[in-house]
Design a protein around this motif. Structure first.
Motif, short mmCIF file in Angstrom:
data_model
loop_
_atom_site.label_atom_id
_atom_site.label_comp_id
_atom_site.label_asym_id
_atom_site.label_seq_id
_atom_site.Cartn_x
_atom_site.Cartn_y
_atom_site.Cartn_z
N HIS A 62 62.20 -13.55 84.59
CA HIS A 62 62.19 -12.49 83.54
C HIS A 62 63.47 -11.30 83.82
O HIS A 62 63.14 -10.60 84.56
CB HIS A 62 60.77 -11.68 83.41
CG HIS A 62 60.84 -10.77 82.15
ND1 HIS A 62 60.50 -11.00 80.91
CD2 HIS A 62 61.09 -9.45 82.15
CE1 HIS A 62 60.53 -9.87 80.31
NE2 HIS A 62 61.05 -8.86 81.10
N PRO A 67 57.45 -5.61 79.25
CA PRO A 67 56.98 -5.29 78.18
C PRO A 67 56.19 -3.77 78.27
O PRO A 67 55.45 -3.77 79.42
CB PRO A 67 55.93 -6.44 77.48
CG PRO A 67 56.78 -7.38 78.43
CD PRO A 67 57.18 -7.08 79.73
N ASP A 68 56.23 -3.17 77.30
CA ASP A 68 55.19 -2.00 77.03
C ASP A 68 53.70 -2.38 77.31
O ASP A 68 53.31 -3.08 76.47
CB ASP A 68 55.39 -0.97 75.88
CG ASP A 68 56.88 -0.46 76.14
OD1 ASP A 68 57.20 -0.06 77.13
OD2 ASP A 68 57.39 -0.04 75.11
N ALA A 69 53.16 -1.58 77.95
CA ALA A 69 51.42 -1.78 78.14
C ALA A 69 50.97 -0.43 78.76
O ALA A 69 51.74 0.31 79.55
CB ALA A 69 51.20 -3.06 78.77
N GLU A 74 49.00 -4.50 83.24
CA GLU A 74 48.97 -5.03 82.25
C GLU A 74 50.49 -5.33 81.73
O GLU A 74 50.66 -6.55 81.09
CB GLU A 74 48.60 -4.18 81.11
CG GLU A 74 46.93 -4.14 81.03
CD GLU A 74 46.38 -3.16 80.20
OE1 GLU A 74 45.70 -3.34 79.32
OE2 GLU A 74 46.69 -1.81 80.26
N ARG A 75 51.67 -4.67 82.28
CA ARG A 75 52.89 -4.85 81.81
C ARG A 75 53.27 -6.25 82.71
O ARG A 75 54.12 -7.05 82.18
CB ARG A 75 53.82 -3.98 82.31
CG ARG A 75 53.75 -2.43 81.34
CD ARG A 75 54.61 -1.36 82.07
NE ARG A 75 55.76 -1.63 81.65
CZ ARG A 75 56.95 -0.99 81.91
NH1 ARG A 75 56.82 -0.03 82.56
NH2 ARG A 75 58.01 -1.27 81.54
N HIS A 77 51.24 -8.54 83.59
CA HIS A 77 50.41 -9.65 83.21
C HIS A 77 50.90 -10.21 81.70
O HIS A 77 51.08 -11.45 81.38
CB HIS A 77 49.00 -9.26 82.59
CG HIS A 77 48.18 -10.42 82.27
ND1 HIS A 77 47.98 -11.82 82.87
CD2 HIS A 77 47.68 -10.89 81.05
CE1 HIS A 77 47.33 -12.56 82.11
NE2 HIS A 77 46.94 -12.14 80.94
N ALA A 78 51.82 -9.22 80.93
CA ALA A 78 52.38 -9.70 79.72
C ALA A 78 53.71 -10.70 80.18
O ALA A 78 54.16 -11.51 79.26
CB ALA A 78 52.94 -8.24 78.82
N LYS A 81 52.49 -13.93 80.98
CA LYS A 81 52.10 -14.68 79.60
C LYS A 81 53.28 -15.41 78.98
O LYS A 81 52.98 -16.16 78.16
CB LYS A 81 51.18 -13.90 78.66
CG LYS A 81 49.81 -13.29 79.11
CD LYS A 81 49.32 -12.30 78.14
CE LYS A 81 49.30 -12.47 76.52
NZ LYS A 81 48.46 -11.46 75.89
N THR A 82 54.71 -14.91 79.48
CA THR A 82 55.69 -15.55 78.87
C THR A 82 56.35 -16.97 79.78
O THR A 82 57.11 -17.56 79.31
CB THR A 82 56.83 -14.54 78.76
OG1 THR A 82 57.20 -14.46 80.19
CG2 THR A 82 56.39 -13.61 77.95
N HIS A 145 47.67 -17.71 83.74
CA HIS A 145 47.62 -17.33 82.57
C HIS A 145 47.43 -18.88 81.58
O HIS A 145 48.03 -19.94 82.24
CB HIS A 145 49.01 -16.85 81.87
CG HIS A 145 49.05 -17.05 80.36
ND1 HIS A 145 48.36 -16.41 79.43
CD2 HIS A 145 49.94 -17.96 79.61
CE1 HIS A 145 48.46 -16.83 78.27
NE2 HIS A 145 49.69 -17.79 78.23
N ARG A 147 46.87 -20.04 77.47
CA ARG A 147 46.70 -19.71 76.18
C ARG A 147 45.30 -20.48 75.60
O ARG A 147 45.21 -21.71 76.00
CB ARG A 147 47.91 -20.21 75.38
CG ARG A 147 47.85 -19.64 74.06
CD ARG A 147 49.09 -19.91 73.26
NE ARG A 147 49.29 -21.37 72.92
CZ ARG A 147 50.51 -21.73 72.62
NH1 ARG A 147 51.37 -21.04 72.31
NH2 ARG A 147 50.55 -23.25 72.41
#
Length: 148
Positions: A62, A67-69, A74-75, A77-78, A81-82, A145, A147
């Motif tokens: 990345h 990402p905002d969280a 949580e940022r 983890h976002a 998730k990618t 992660h 889905r």
């Protein structure tokens, strides 16, 4: 205990040709072997098998702001998730973000680099669907992660 991750296509690097019905053997946080599923299953008959739809390849890097969280966790983890298992250091500038990345075994790199699955390398994997969306992420051998 070893886990064999397999998919219709397996890429050791996303820009190389895939191995059809390929697989990766993971023990703890390391890649033990990669190649054709049938060969690996024969060599590791007692390993757990995770069969994924889509394409299996190296975890992504990345290279951009996270990402905002609401929280650093949580940022991170976002990002996971990618399909990313590494981030570029300059983007961990918010308080607590670097610690959250390290707690989750996210690699922190000085600069972006191509991802690669290698024997004895760290077990960082991503499973992508036909559109390139992440189905699953394995970071340092742990499924972090999936889905639903």
């Amino acid at each position: 205990m070893e886990t064999i991750h397999t998919a219709d296509q397996m890429y050791s690097r996303w820009d190389l040709a895939p191995v059809g019905a390929g697989a990766v053997v993971v023990a703890r946080d390391r890649v033990v072997a990669l190649g054709a599923f049938a060969d690996l299953r024969e060599r590791w008959p007692t390993a757990r098998v995770r069969t994924w739809p889509g394409a299996l390849g190296p975890g992504r890097v990345h290279d951009g702001p996270l990402p905002d969280a609401p929280t650093p966790r949580e940022r991170v983890h976002a990002v996971l998730k990618t399909g990313a298992t590494a981030v570029v250091e300059e983007h961990l500038d918010a308080p607590g973000l670097r610690a959250a990345a390290e707690r989750n075994d996210l690699l922190v790199l000085p600069h972006a680099r191509p991802s690669l699955i290698t024997d004895a390398g760290r077990a960082d994997l991503a499973v992508l669907d036909a559109d390139g969306a992440c189905i699953a992420t394995v970071c340092a051998g742990r499924l972090v992660h999936r889905r639903r």
